[in-house]
Design a protein around this motif. Structure first.
Motif, PDB file in Angstrom:
ATOM      1  N   ASP A  73      -7.318  33.056 -29.982  1.00 25.09           N
ATOM      2  CA  ASP A  73      -7.747  33.596 -28.688  1.00 25.09           C
ATOM      3  C   ASP A  73      -6.784  33.088 -27.617  1.00 25.09           C
ATOM      4  O   ASP A  73      -6.722  31.887 -27.343  1.00 25.09           O
ATOM      5  CB  ASP A  73      -9.182  33.138 -28.391  1.00 25.09           C
ATOM      6  N   HIS A  74      -6.038  33.984 -27.026  1.00 29.29           N
ATOM      7  CA  HIS A  74      -5.009  33.577 -26.066  1.00 29.29           C
ATOM      8  C   HIS A  74      -5.591  32.908 -24.829  1.00 29.29           C
ATOM      9  O   HIS A  74      -4.948  32.029 -24.235  1.00 29.29           O
ATOM     10  CB  HIS A  74      -4.162  34.794 -25.670  1.00 29.29           C
ATOM     11  N   LEU A  75      -6.795  33.318 -24.427  1.00 28.65           N
ATOM     12  CA  LEU A  75      -7.404  32.674 -23.260  1.00 28.65           C
ATOM     13  C   LEU A  75      -7.707  31.207 -23.561  1.00 28.65           C
ATOM     14  O   LEU A  75      -7.548  30.344 -22.695  1.00 28.65           O
ATOM     15  CB  LEU A  75      -8.687  33.415 -22.850  1.00 28.65           C
ATOM     16  N   VAL A  76      -8.134  30.909 -24.785  1.00 27.14           N
ATOM     17  CA  VAL A  76      -8.375  29.518 -25.189  1.00 27.14           C
ATOM     18  C   VAL A  76      -7.087  28.714 -25.070  1.00 27.14           C
ATOM     19  O   VAL A  76      -7.094  27.554 -24.640  1.00 27.14           O
ATOM     20  CB  VAL A  76      -8.924  29.444 -26.628  1.00 27.14           C
ATOM     21  N   ARG A  77      -5.974  29.315 -25.413  1.00 25.32           N
ATOM     22  CA  ARG A  77      -4.684  28.617 -25.303  1.00 25.32           C
ATOM     23  C   ARG A  77      -4.362  28.282 -23.846  1.00 25.32           C
ATOM     24  O   ARG A  77      -3.949  27.157 -23.527  1.00 25.32           O
ATOM     25  CB  ARG A  77      -3.567  29.480 -25.893  1.00 25.32           C
ATOM     26  N   TRP A  78      -4.537  29.273 -22.954  1.00 22.04           N
ATOM     27  CA  TRP A  78      -4.275  29.042 -21.535  1.00 22.04           C
ATOM     28  C   TRP A  78      -5.156  27.899 -21.014  1.00 22.04           C
ATOM     29  O   TRP A  78      -4.681  26.994 -20.323  1.00 22.04           O
ATOM     30  CB  TRP A  78      -4.576  30.297 -20.722  1.00 22.04           C
ATOM     31  N   LEU A  79      -6.434  27.968 -21.335  1.00 17.78           N
ATOM     32  CA  LEU A  79      -7.375  26.979 -20.813  1.00 17.78           C
ATOM     33  C   LEU A  79      -7.152  25.599 -21.435  1.00 17.78           C
ATOM     34  O   LEU A  79      -7.356  24.575 -20.774  1.00 17.78           O
ATOM     35  CB  LEU A  79      -8.815  27.445 -21.041  1.00 17.78           C
ATOM     36  N   SER A  80      -6.717  25.561 -22.681  1.00 19.71           N
ATOM     37  CA  SER A  80      -6.388  24.281 -23.317  1.00 19.71           C
ATOM     38  C   SER A  80      -5.203  23.629 -22.607  1.00 19.71           C
ATOM     39  O   SER A  80      -5.171  22.405 -22.400  1.00 19.71           O
ATOM     40  CB  SER A  80      -6.058  24.490 -24.805  1.00 19.71           C
ATOM     41  N   PHE A  81      -4.235  24.444 -22.222  1.00 21.88           N
ATOM     42  CA  PHE A  81      -3.080  23.958 -21.453  1.00 21.88           C
ATOM     43  C   PHE A  81      -3.540  23.393 -20.117  1.00 21.88           C
ATOM     44  O   PHE A  81      -3.149  22.285 -19.712  1.00 21.88           O
ATOM     45  CB  PHE A  81      -2.083  25.096 -21.255  1.00 21.88           C
ATOM     46  N   ASP A 125      -2.728  17.525 -25.239  1.00 26.58           N
ATOM     47  CA  ASP A 125      -1.548  16.679 -25.457  1.00 26.58           C
ATOM     48  C   ASP A 125      -0.286  17.524 -25.603  1.00 26.58           C
ATOM     49  O   ASP A 125      -0.295  18.569 -26.257  1.00 26.58           O
ATOM     50  CB  ASP A 125      -1.755  15.823 -26.713  1.00 26.58           C
ATOM     51  N   LYS A 126       0.773  17.055 -24.983  1.00 24.82           N
ATOM     52  CA  LYS A 126       2.030  17.813 -24.980  1.00 24.82           C
ATOM     53  C   LYS A 126       2.557  18.067 -26.387  1.00 24.82           C
ATOM     54  O   LYS A 126       3.298  19.032 -26.623  1.00 24.82           O
ATOM     55  CB  LYS A 126       3.078  17.055 -24.161  1.00 24.82           C
ATOM     56  N   SER A 127       2.191  17.238 -27.334  1.00 23.38           N
ATOM     57  CA  SER A 127       2.640  17.416 -28.718  1.00 23.38           C
ATOM     58  C   SER A 127       2.126  18.729 -29.311  1.00 23.38           C
ATOM     59  O   SER A 127       2.652  19.198 -30.329  1.00 23.38           O
ATOM     60  CB  SER A 127       2.175  16.241 -29.584  1.00 23.38           C
ATOM     61  N   ARG A 128       1.108  19.338 -28.690  1.00 19.47           N
ATOM     62  CA  ARG A 128       0.540  20.588 -29.196  1.00 19.47           C
ATOM     63  C   ARG A 128       0.984  21.810 -28.384  1.00 19.47           C
ATOM     64  O   ARG A 128       0.534  22.922 -28.634  1.00 19.47           O
ATOM     65  CB  ARG A 128      -0.990  20.506 -29.210  1.00 19.47           C
ATOM     66  N   TRP A 129       1.862  21.581 -27.414  1.00 23.95           N
ATOM     67  CA  TRP A 129       2.315  22.696 -26.582  1.00 23.95           C
ATOM     68  C   TRP A 129       2.984  23.800 -27.408  1.00 23.95           C
ATOM     69  O   TRP A 129       2.775  24.985 -27.166  1.00 23.95           O
ATOM     70  CB  TRP A 129       3.282  22.183 -25.512  1.00 23.95           C
ATOM     71  N   GLU A 130       3.816  23.394 -28.335  1.00 28.50           N
ATOM     72  CA  GLU A 130       4.527  24.383 -29.145  1.00 28.50           C
ATOM     73  C   GLU A 130       3.548  25.264 -29.914  1.00 28.50           C
ATOM     74  O   GLU A 130       3.733  26.480 -30.026  1.00 28.50           O
ATOM     75  CB  GLU A 130       5.488  23.675 -30.116  1.00 28.50           C
ATOM     76  N   GLU A 131       2.503  24.631 -30.425  1.00 26.59           N
ATOM     77  CA  GLU A 131       1.467  25.376 -31.143  1.00 26.59           C
ATOM     78  C   GLU A 131       0.766  26.365 -30.212  1.00 26.59           C
ATOM     79  O   GLU A 131       0.511  27.522 -30.579  1.00 26.59           O
ATOM     80  CB  GLU A 131       0.449  24.384 -31.715  1.00 26.59           C
ATOM     81  N   LEU A 132       0.458  25.923 -28.989  1.00 31.93           N
ATOM     82  CA  LEU A 132      -0.223  26.799 -28.029  1.00 31.93           C
ATOM     83  C   LEU A 132       0.655  27.974 -27.609  1.00 31.93           C
ATOM     84  O   LEU A 132       0.171  29.098 -27.447  1.00 31.93           O
ATOM     85  CB  LEU A 132      -0.613  26.013 -26.766  1.00 31.93           C
ATOM     86  N   LEU A 137       3.139  31.719 -21.552  1.00 31.11           N
ATOM     87  CA  LEU A 137       2.542  30.382 -21.573  1.00 31.11           C
ATOM     88  C   LEU A 137       3.638  29.331 -21.710  1.00 31.11           C
ATOM     89  O   LEU A 137       3.582  28.263 -21.078  1.00 31.11           O
ATOM     90  CB  LEU A 137       1.535  30.267 -22.716  1.00 31.11           C
ATOM     91  N   LYS A 138       4.638  29.638 -22.509  1.00 32.71           N
ATOM     92  CA  LYS A 138       5.783  28.727 -22.652  1.00 32.71           C
ATOM     93  C   LYS A 138       6.493  28.563 -21.309  1.00 32.71           C
ATOM     94  O   LYS A 138       6.926  27.464 -20.948  1.00 32.71           O
ATOM     95  CB  LYS A 138       6.753  29.274 -23.700  1.00 32.71           C
ATOM     96  N   LYS A 139       6.581  29.650 -20.550  1.00 32.87           N
ATOM     97  CA  LYS A 139       7.210  29.591 -19.228  1.00 32.87           C
ATOM     98  C   LYS A 139       6.377  28.731 -18.280  1.00 32.87           C
ATOM     99  O   LYS A 139       6.927  27.974 -17.472  1.00 32.87           O
ATOM    100  CB  LYS A 139       7.374  30.996 -18.664  1.00 32.87           C
ATOM    101  N   ALA A 140       5.047  28.846 -18.371  1.00 30.82           N
ATOM    102  CA  ALA A 140       4.163  28.015 -17.541  1.00 30.82           C
ATOM    103  C   ALA A 140       4.359  26.537 -17.867  1.00 30.82           C
ATOM    104  O   ALA A 140       4.383  25.689 -16.964  1.00 30.82           O
ATOM    105  CB  ALA A 140       2.709  28.427 -17.763  1.00 30.82           C
ATOM    106  N   MET A 141       4.522  26.230 -19.143  1.00 32.44           N
ATOM    107  CA  MET A 141       4.752  24.848 -19.562  1.00 32.44           C
ATOM    108  C   MET A 141       6.080  24.328 -19.028  1.00 32.44           C
ATOM    109  O   MET A 141       6.176  23.189 -18.554  1.00 32.44           O
ATOM    110  CB  MET A 141       4.720  24.764 -21.086  1.00 32.44           C
ATOM    111  N   ALA A 142       7.088  25.189 -19.082  1.00 34.06           N
ATOM    112  CA  ALA A 142       8.405  24.805 -18.568  1.00 34.06           C
ATOM    113  C   ALA A 142       8.337  24.562 -17.060  1.00 34.06           C
ATOM    114  O   ALA A 142       8.954  23.623 -16.541  1.00 34.06           O
ATOM    115  CB  ALA A 142       9.426  25.893 -18.890  1.00 34.06           C
ATOM    116  N   ALA A 143       7.564  25.399 -16.362  1.00 37.30           N
ATOM    117  CA  ALA A 143       7.403  25.230 -14.916  1.00 37.30           C
ATOM    118  C   ALA A 143       6.719  23.911 -14.599  1.00 37.30           C
ATOM    119  O   ALA A 143       7.088  23.207 -13.654  1.00 37.30           O
ATOM    120  CB  ALA A 143       6.604  26.398 -14.345  1.00 37.30           C
ATOM    121  N   LEU A 144       5.714  23.546 -15.401  1.00 38.17           N
ATOM    122  CA  LEU A 144       5.005  22.285 -15.192  1.00 38.17           C
ATOM    123  C   LEU A 144       5.927  21.101 -15.457  1.00 38.17           C
ATOM    124  O   LEU A 144       5.911  20.112 -14.714  1.00 38.17           O
ATOM    125  CB  LEU A 144       3.779  22.215 -16.103  1.00 38.17           C
ATOM    126  N   GLU A 145       6.746  21.199 -16.497  1.00 35.08           N
ATOM    127  CA  GLU A 145       7.702  20.129 -16.789  1.00 35.08           C
ATOM    128  C   GLU A 145       8.704  19.962 -15.651  1.00 35.08           C
ATOM    129  O   GLU A 145       9.022  18.843 -15.242  1.00 35.08           O
ATOM    130  CB  GLU A 145       8.442  20.444 -18.094  1.00 35.08           C
TER     131      GLU A 145
END
Length: 281
Positions: A168-176, A181-188, A195-203
């Motif tokens: 469920d993609h919404l679960v992924r967004w909300l988990s982020f 934990d950042k170790s699970r970002w790749e999985e999400l 979502l990967k772009k959002a993670m990069a923006a946060l970093e």
């Protein structure tokens, strides 16, 4: 360096409410509205893009994200760390302002477009176990929708723990957003480039000195707000205890318990008990 909390409204708006990240917002909205929109959104206009950093310092500033779809539907997205109470009434109030604010003088009511409010909450509000609750205006007995113009979503992050379905993609967004934990970002982010772009923006924000300074300023405002809420809550509890004690004393007086006994039992003076007795007349 520590990763900033994406739930802090300043960070959230920088990620989801910036022109350069409009595709991130579009993807999140499509995953949130997949049950209610017949077709995925293909284009949105940011009504209040992130521009002015001075709003970060303002205590009463609401750092929401507002967007408009290609056919004029209005969408308001807000994230809240702390329970300010009356969230249901506040939601309706802000929804009504956005809905009614569409019309200019002389415009017919038929020009009003559907208005969608999405609240992401870091606390529980709705008395169910669903992390995603959707509300419309329905007839009580038949379930008939009076109008589709009102739609309100509550996304409650604390309820996410019991949902582990990352398909469920919404679960992924909300988990982020919840701070997985950042170790699970790749999985999400698998098969989810936005979502990967959002993670990069946060970093990037987490490594930017100015962003971290603004983050600390905003956190101070939010923590001051949290402290004020806690004090009001504590005062309310204390006032409730006092009211309870007064009511108990009144009941005892009705049963003929002496003023001196009540004063000693409740650590009051006899004059204070007499005032309570006088108030009963």
């Amino acid at each position: 360096m520590d990763i900033l909390d994406p739930k802090v409204d300043f960070v959230f708006k920088k990620i989801f409410g910036s022109e350069e990240n409009k595709d991130v917002l579009l993807s999140f909205l499509n995953d949130t509205l997949k049950e209610t929109e017949q077709q995925p959104l293909t284009h949105i206009i940011l009504v209040n893009p992130y521009l002015d950093t001075t709003m970060v310092k303002e205590k009463l500033s609401i750092l929401d994200v507002r967007a408009q779809t290609a056919n004029g539907k209005q969408i308001n997205l807000e994230i809240q760390l702390f329970n300010k109470y009356d969230i249901q009434k506040r939601t309706l109030f802000y929804w009504s302002k956005l809905y009614g604010g569409q019309l200019k003088k002389g415009q017919p009511y038929g020009d009003l477009k559907k208005t969608i409010t999405i609240n992401i909450l870091n606390f529980r509000v709705i008395p169910n176990d669903r992390y995603h609750s959707i509300f419309h205006l329905r007839e009580d007995h038949t379930g008939h929708i009076l109008t589709d113009d009102i739609e309100i979503h509550f996304l409650e992050l604390p309820k996410l723990a019991s949902f582990c379905n990352l398909s469920d993609h919404l679960v992924r967004w909300l988990s982020f957003l919840k701070g997985i934990d950042k170790s699970r970002w790749e999985e999400l982010a698998m098969d989810k480039p936005e979502l990967k772009k959002a993670m990069a923006a946060l970093e990037y924000l987490s490594q930017d000195e100015e962003a971290r300074m603004l983050y600390e300023m905003r956190m101070k405002v939010l923590m001051d707000e949290r402290s004020a809420l806690d004090k009001a809550e504590k005062r309310g509890r204390e006032e409730g205890k006092i009211e309870g004690k007064v009511e108990a004393i009144k009941n005892m007086l009705k049963f003929g318990v002496s003023i001196s006994v009540l004063a000693k039992a409740n650590d009051l003076t006899e004059e204070e008990v007499l005032k309570i007795k006088e108030s009963m007349k």
